[in-house]
Write a protein that holds these residues in place. Structure first.
Motif, PDB file in Angstrom:
ATOM      1  N   LEU A 123      42.328 -31.938  80.606  1.00  0.00           N
ATOM      2  CA  LEU A 123      41.400 -32.616  79.708  1.00  0.00           C
ATOM      3  C   LEU A 123      40.233 -33.208  80.504  1.00  0.00           C
ATOM      4  O   LEU A 123      39.073 -33.160  80.060  1.00  0.00           O
ATOM      5  N   GLY A 126      37.943 -30.340  81.429  1.00  0.00           N
ATOM      6  CA  GLY A 126      37.095 -29.962  80.311  1.00  0.00           C
ATOM      7  C   GLY A 126      35.918 -30.913  80.140  1.00  0.00           C
ATOM      8  O   GLY A 126      34.793 -30.488  79.831  1.00  0.00           O
ATOM      9  N   ALA A 208      34.848 -25.410  77.850  1.00  0.00           N
ATOM     10  CA  ALA A 208      35.431 -26.738  77.703  1.00  0.00           C
ATOM     11  C   ALA A 208      36.515 -26.722  76.623  1.00  0.00           C
ATOM     12  O   ALA A 208      37.586 -27.323  76.780  1.00  0.00           O
ATOM     13  N   GLY A 209      36.246 -26.018  75.523  1.00  0.00           N
ATOM     14  CA  GLY A 209      37.244 -25.908  74.458  1.00  0.00           C
ATOM     15  C   GLY A 209      38.455 -25.117  74.886  1.00  0.00           C
ATOM     16  O   GLY A 209      39.599 -25.440  74.531  1.00  0.00           O
ATOM     17  N   SER A 212      40.598 -27.325  77.082  1.00  0.00           N
ATOM     18  CA  SER A 212      41.267 -28.332  76.253  1.00  0.00           C
ATOM     19  C   SER A 212      42.425 -27.722  75.473  1.00  0.00           C
ATOM     20  O   SER A 212      43.480 -28.343  75.298  1.00  0.00           O
ATOM     21  N   ALA A 215      45.319 -27.436  77.738  1.00  0.00           N
ATOM     22  CA  ALA A 215      45.969 -28.739  77.911  1.00  0.00           C
ATOM     23  C   ALA A 215      46.948 -29.005  76.779  1.00  0.00           C
ATOM     24  O   ALA A 215      48.056 -29.527  76.994  1.00  0.00           O
TER      25      ALA A 215
END
Length: 439
Positions: A123, A126, A208-209, A212, A215
């Motif tokens: 996270l 990201g 980034a998505g 995430s 994660a």
């Protein structure tokens, strides 16, 4: 309670069909008290391992993280460290981690801790991708990857010990194989997505998505893992972590079989190290996201189709799996290069040569992974198993860091020369695997 009673017979039935068992359950090398809980523990660990394996695919340093470094404008010199840190960072500290883990009779909680730590670090990674750019972003990504790899080491040591206490011999290879197959199908779907809807070069939000989402997979895996019914294990050797860690290194001197296995495993790194050179050679023929998607699909399809087969074979003889998979990976290189440099090869066949070769390599690499995991699990029990995993991974981690020097050699001999060199190394590994005893 009624729901639990209904679920357990269903799991027993599915497990019996999967393992081809009749009335007598196999409970080799695990406590008698753990025998009745084998089906539930088996499927819980398959689910957790599948989720984390899929997460590993989503944040693969050879693809996702490398592209991310380019998107944020990180220096090329930092990109070169992604794979060594990702692979060796979780292995090098395991000798000391294992000494600490030996203090705990129950190791399930350590795996959960490691999984949650990995989720938290992802996270943060990201957020770095979203908020920073340039050299600062690259340095922060490398820092996150170092922490992620250290947390991964907790799961590596504790997870193998939990499997050893909850899943019997002749069933552990199928656990690894089933998890590999399921995650491979998911990776295949991701590869198809990349072929049909490729991200743009500057789509930071996509990466980034994606990180995430990975994660979240580790968080779900930790939640599943807490339901595993683990029996207390031995706690000897946990008094002084550093002293005990160095003492365990003596296994390389005193245990002939283990030493030979570690050397074999080191030589069989060729199945992983050769993968980028297939990609490089393929890029010379046809570049673009279509070829990248083809490689992702080939890798996912290879794992999906082969992991479960390798798992069943490993439960009969993990030594033979190591020999066969090493031979496939090693002989593939010379054959592909011979076809590659054949003047009469059509353009269409040439374009598909390396994705197909990558598929075959993926099958071989899956066999190497399943074979060596099953071999080390079946080679010992109790704390000795933890020691084997920790010492072996520490040594392999150091060797992986040293392979960074291959970058200098590849500048002299090129991708084709490196592929031939790694093929020869793999053949030596296959011959050495033949000298290993059956476990």
């Amino acid at each position: 309670m009624d729901t639990d009673m209904a679920v357990q017979p269903d799991l027993d039935s599915i497990y019996s069909k999967l393992m081809n068992e009749d009335d007598v359950r196999v409970c080799k090398d695990i406590p008698d008290s753990a025998c009745n809980g084998v089906p539930q523990n088996f499927f819980l660990q398959v689910a957790a391992n599948t989720l984390t394996s899929l997460g590993d695919t989503l944040i693969n340093p050879k693809t996702t993280l490398a592209w991310l470094m380019g998107v944020v404008g990180a220096p090329v010199a930092l990109v070169a460290w992604l794979v060594p840190i990702r692979e060796s960072g979780s292995m090098l500290p395991q000798l000391f981690i294992a000494a600490r883990i030996r203090r705990h009779a129950m190791r399930r909680g350590i795996w959960i801790l490691g999984s949650l730590l990995q989720a938290g670090i992802l996270l943060a990674l990201g957020a770095v991708a979203w908020l920073f750019e340039g050299a600062l972003a690259g340095a922060l990504i490398i820092a996150c990857l170092v922490l992620f790899s250290l947390a991964r080491g907790l799961c590596s040591v504790a997870g193998k010990d939990v499997i050893g206490k909850t899943v019997p011999k002749t069933r552990r290879g199928q656990l690894n194989g089933l998890a590999g197959s399921l995650s491979g199908w998911a990776a295949l779907a991701f590869g198809v997505y990349c072929m049909l809807w490729p991200p743009t070069e500057d789509d930071v939000l996509f990466y980034a998505g994606l990180i995430s989402a990975a994660a979240l997979l580790w968080i779900i895996a930790a939640w599943i893992y807490r339901y595993i019914d683990e029996q207390p294990g031995a706690t000897e050797g946990g008094e002084n972590a550093i002293r005990e860690a160095f003492a365990r290194m003596s296994l390389l001197r005193t245990d002939t079989t283990f030493r030979r296995f570690v050397v074999t495993r080191a030589l069989l790194l060729c199945s992983a190290l050769s993968a980028p050179y297939y990609v490089l050679l393929g890029q010379d023929i046809k570049s673009g996201i279509g070829m990248l998607g083809a490689f992702l699909v080939a890798n996912g399809l290879a794992n999906s189709l082969s992991a479960m087969v390798w798992g069943r074979m490993a439960d009969r003889s993990s030594r033979r799996v190591l020999i066969l998979s090493a031979c496939i990976a090693s002989l593939l290189g010379p054959v592909v290069l011979a076809v590659h440099f054949w003047a009469g090869l059509s353009a269409t066949l040439h374009a598909w040569l390396f994705p197909v070769a990558f598929f075959v390599l993926g099958i071989a690499h899956s066999g190497v992974r399943v074979g060596r995991k099953t071999y080390v699990l079946d080679m010992a029990e109790g704390n000795r198993r933890t020691d084997y995993v920790a010492v072996g991974n520490t040594v392999i981690g150091a060797i992986l860091l040293a392979t960074g020097a291959f970058g200098l050699l590849s500048a002299l001999v090129g991708a084709a020369g490196m592929l031939l060199l790694l093929s020869m190394v793999g053949l030596v590994g296959a011959m050495l695997a033949g000298s290993l005893p059956e476990v």
